[in-house]
Enzyme design. Structure first.
Site, PDB file in Angstrom:
ATOM      1  CG  ASN A  84      24.919  -3.204 -69.740  1.00 55.22           C
ATOM      2  OD1 ASN A  84      23.718  -3.373 -69.896  1.00 55.22           O
ATOM      3  ND2 ASN A  84      25.492  -2.025 -69.888  1.00 55.22           N
TER       4      ASN A  84
ATOM      5  CG  ASP B  33      21.076   3.328 -68.104  1.00 54.06           C
ATOM      6  OD1 ASP B  33      20.012   3.544 -67.491  1.00 54.06           O
ATOM      7  OD2 ASP B  33      21.153   3.294 -69.345  1.00 54.06           O
TER       8      ASP B  33
END
Length: 232
Positions: free
Chosen positions: A148, A74
């Site tokens: 994010n 990720d």
């Protein structure tokens, strides 16, 4: 709408020679399908022998690629998303390690899943990003995009800060805490989740404000439309 991919870039985990086998396996597979394949410059340097595949910078990939296949985890996907966001290059993530929320193609299934993508058997999912900037004396000294979250805190751990929060130019409150997480729906399952933040579905157009250890008897999580301008 199903997209057609003809020029594909491969991007591996930064400075990790472990991606070599997977990157080259994918590159050979795509070449056999008659597609143009390039390997990102840093990835090519990490794997050593790129087997004659063309090498490209992020800028060249953003300009020319129809699809970027991200090989790693990720963290690699988050970095790549920032670098290619301006040109909205579609990303497909191949997970080489632990559980990946964003890199959801398993290494053992990579050729099968990429074949399905090339055949148009995929679901496209758009994710919102944060446009963050730091101002000092009214002048912008730093700007970035975040898939994010953006976190405001002190460099030293365990030291509180005091800050004002304004939304769309309206003062909301002054808070003393360890900091604040400003999270996208994608980031709501990352740091914000560890701070007891809400989980937002990726399709929700929202931003979560999650205080870090607020020194207050009443401190509430706030979810805002993603069109808001947040000042801290």
């Amino acid at each position: 709408m199903t997209l057609s991919f003809s020029n594909i870039a491969l991007i591996g985990k930064y400075q990790s020679p472990d991606v070599a086998e997977s990157v080259l396996l994918i590159a050979r597979f795509l070449r056999e399908r008659g597609l143009e394949v390039v390997i990102e410059q840093g990835t090519a340097s990490s794997i050593g022998n790129a087997e004659g595949f063309p090498v490209a910078t992020y800028e060249e990939i953003a300009e020319n690629a129809d699809l970027a296949v991200v090989v790693g985890g990720d963290g690699t996907m988050l970095h790549t998303a920032r670098r290619l966001a301006d040109r909205a290059v579609p990303l497909a993530g191949v997970n080489l390690g632990r559980l990946g929320f964003l890199t959801d193609i398993a290494r053992k299934d990579v050729l099968l899943r990429l074949g399905e993508i090339l055949d148009g058997k995929y679901c496209e999912e758009s994710r919102s990003m944060l446009d963050a900037e730091i101002l000092r004396g009214g002048q912008r000294i730093f700007q970035t995009l975040a898939l994010n979250d953006v976190v405001v805190n002190r460099r030293e751990l365990g030291r509180m800060i005091e800050f004002d929060l304004s939304i769309d130019g309206e003062f909301v409150y002054t808070q003393r805490s360890d900091g604040m997480i400003v999270s996208t729906p994608t980031g709501s399952t990352a740091y914000a989740l560890s701070a007891n933040g809400p989980i937002l579905h990726p399709s929700v157009g929202g931003i979560a404000l999650v205080p870090l250890c607020p020194h207050a008897l009443t401190a509430r999580l706030v979810t805002l439309p993603d069109s808001c301008c947040i000042e801290i």
